[in-house]
Design a protein around this motif. Structure first.
Motif, PDB file in Angstrom:
ATOM      1  N   LEU A  76       6.772   7.301   4.381  1.00  0.00           N
ATOM      2  CA  LEU A  76       6.101   7.987   5.477  1.00  0.00           C
ATOM      3  C   LEU A  76       5.240   7.022   6.286  1.00  0.00           C
ATOM      4  CD1 LEU A  76       5.368  10.582   6.980  1.00  0.00           C
ATOM      5  CD2 LEU A  76       3.499  10.876   5.344  1.00  0.00           C
ATOM      6  N   TYR A  77       4.544   6.124   5.618  1.00  0.00           N
ATOM      7  CA  TYR A  77       3.688   5.170   6.318  1.00  0.00           C
ATOM      8  C   TYR A  77       4.506   4.177   7.138  1.00  0.00           C
ATOM      9  CZ  TYR A  77       0.168   7.062   3.206  1.00  0.00           C
ATOM     10  OH  TYR A  77      -0.665   7.907   2.542  1.00  0.00           O
ATOM     11  N   LYS A  78       5.660   3.779   6.608  1.00  0.00           N
ATOM     12  CA  LYS A  78       6.541   2.890   7.366  1.00  0.00           C
ATOM     13  C   LYS A  78       7.053   3.578   8.620  1.00  0.00           C
ATOM     14  CE  LYS A  78       9.773   0.881   5.001  1.00  0.00           C
ATOM     15  NZ  LYS A  78      10.762   0.513   3.978  1.00  0.00           N
ATOM     16  N   LEU A  79       7.380   4.854   8.504  1.00  0.00           N
ATOM     17  CA  LEU A  79       7.832   5.615   9.667  1.00  0.00           C
ATOM     18  C   LEU A  79       6.704   5.719  10.702  1.00  0.00           C
ATOM     19  CD1 LEU A  79       9.958   7.318  11.116  1.00  0.00           C
ATOM     20  CD2 LEU A  79       9.072   9.305   9.868  1.00  0.00           C
ATOM     21  N   ILE A  80       5.487   5.962  10.251  1.00  0.00           N
ATOM     22  CA  ILE A  80       4.354   6.050  11.170  1.00  0.00           C
ATOM     23  C   ILE A  80       4.140   4.719  11.883  1.00  0.00           C
ATOM     24  CG2 ILE A  80       1.839   6.326  11.284  1.00  0.00           C
ATOM     25  CD1 ILE A  80       2.150   8.463   9.064  1.00  0.00           C
TER      26      ILE A  80
ATOM     27  N   PHE B 130      16.267   3.816   8.445  1.00  0.00           N
ATOM     28  CA  PHE B 130      17.150   4.928   8.115  1.00  0.00           C
ATOM     29  C   PHE B 130      18.208   4.571   7.076  1.00  0.00           C
ATOM     30  CE2 PHE B 130      15.405   6.593  12.110  1.00  0.00           C
ATOM     31  CZ  PHE B 130      14.917   7.788  11.605  1.00  0.00           C
ATOM     32  N   LEU B 131      18.546   3.311   6.934  1.00  0.00           N
ATOM     33  CA  LEU B 131      19.492   2.918   5.894  1.00  0.00           C
ATOM     34  C   LEU B 131      18.837   2.873   4.513  1.00  0.00           C
ATOM     35  CD1 LEU B 131      21.619   0.043   7.489  1.00  0.00           C
ATOM     36  CD2 LEU B 131      22.321   2.403   6.982  1.00  0.00           C
ATOM     37  N   ASN B 132      17.526   2.671   4.458  1.00  0.00           N
ATOM     38  CA  ASN B 132      16.862   2.474   3.173  1.00  0.00           C
ATOM     39  C   ASN B 132      15.690   3.407   2.972  1.00  0.00           C
ATOM     40  OD1 ASN B 132      18.349   0.205   2.103  1.00  0.00           O
ATOM     41  ND2 ASN B 132      17.616  -0.817   3.952  1.00  0.00           N
ATOM     42  N   ARG B 133      15.819   4.649   3.353  1.00  0.00           N
ATOM     43  CA  ARG B 133      14.728   5.601   3.092  1.00  0.00           C
ATOM     44  C   ARG B 133      14.629   5.838   1.611  1.00  0.00           C
ATOM     45  NH1 ARG B 133      15.566  10.590   6.936  1.00  0.00           N
ATOM     46  NH2 ARG B 133      17.489  10.558   5.801  1.00  0.00           N
ATOM     47  N   LYS B 134      13.385   5.816   1.135  1.00  0.00           N
ATOM     48  CA  LYS B 134      13.164   6.043  -0.316  1.00  0.00           C
ATOM     49  C   LYS B 134      12.332   7.278  -0.499  1.00  0.00           C
ATOM     50  CE  LYS B 134      13.284   1.185  -1.370  1.00  0.00           C
ATOM     51  NZ  LYS B 134      12.570   0.048  -1.836  1.00  0.00           N
TER      52      LYS B 134
ATOM     53  N   VAL C  52       4.238  -2.154  -0.174  1.00  0.00           N
ATOM     54  CA  VAL C  52       3.466  -1.114  -0.852  1.00  0.00           C
ATOM     55  C   VAL C  52       4.458  -0.089  -1.389  1.00  0.00           C
ATOM     56  CG1 VAL C  52       1.741   0.697  -0.541  1.00  0.00           C
ATOM     57  CG2 VAL C  52       1.505  -1.469   0.678  1.00  0.00           C
ATOM     58  N   PRO C  53       4.364   0.264  -2.681  1.00  0.00           N
ATOM     59  CA  PRO C  53       5.319   1.230  -3.220  1.00  0.00           C
ATOM     60  C   PRO C  53       5.091   2.643  -2.653  1.00  0.00           C
ATOM     61  CG  PRO C  53       3.746   0.545  -4.902  1.00  0.00           C
ATOM     62  CD  PRO C  53       3.466  -0.267  -3.682  1.00  0.00           C
TER      63      PRO C  53
END
Length: 131
Positions: free
Chosen positions: A76-80, A127-131, A71-72
């Motif tokens: 934040l949702y990936k972190l959650i 953490f390596l690929n935060r967008k 999902v583009p």
């Protein structure tokens, strides 16, 4: 149209979440030389309601993290999803008062180690690929 080159670090998060989901499905606890095994879904039937929800959060968070990878604008949702899966697992591990942490540690199966490895890979990938 030129192809975008993507390194393996771009997929570390989803690989880690997939390893976590697989770890939930394979035996998390194993006893008597592998004759008695419990995977994550078997553990859902054990304990109180809060423990059942926490066990399910490990799997639900991992699967949600895999889906959210595609999902583009989803950082934040990936972190959650990552927090949900780790928090569910930590709650389960720290509240094993019915069998005890030392006793449970003697019967850890491959699934437990896959979940931990998956979490580590997913955290590094996030953490390596935060967008």
């Amino acid at each position: 149209m030129a192809k975008k080159s993507v390194s393996i670090t771009g997929y570390l998060y989803v690989i880690g979440m997939a390893i976590t989901a697989i770890g939930f499905i394979v035996p998390v606890f194993s006893a008597f030389g592998g004759n008695v095994t419990l995977n994550g879904f078997d553990l859902v039937g054990k304990g109180d309601s809060v423990m059942k929800i926490a066990v399910l959060l490990v799997f639900i968070g991992a699967v949600a993290g895999i889906v959210l990878q595609f999902v583009p604008n989803n950082s934040l949702y990936k972190l959650i999803a990552l927090i949900v899966t780790i928090a569910g697992g930590l709650y389960c591990f720290l509240n094993t008062n019915d069998i005890g942490i030392k006793l449970a540690g003697k019967f850890l199966g491959i699934g437990f180690y896959l979940i931990i490895i998956g979490w580590c890979i997913a955290v590094v990938g996030f953490f390596l690929n935060r967008k």
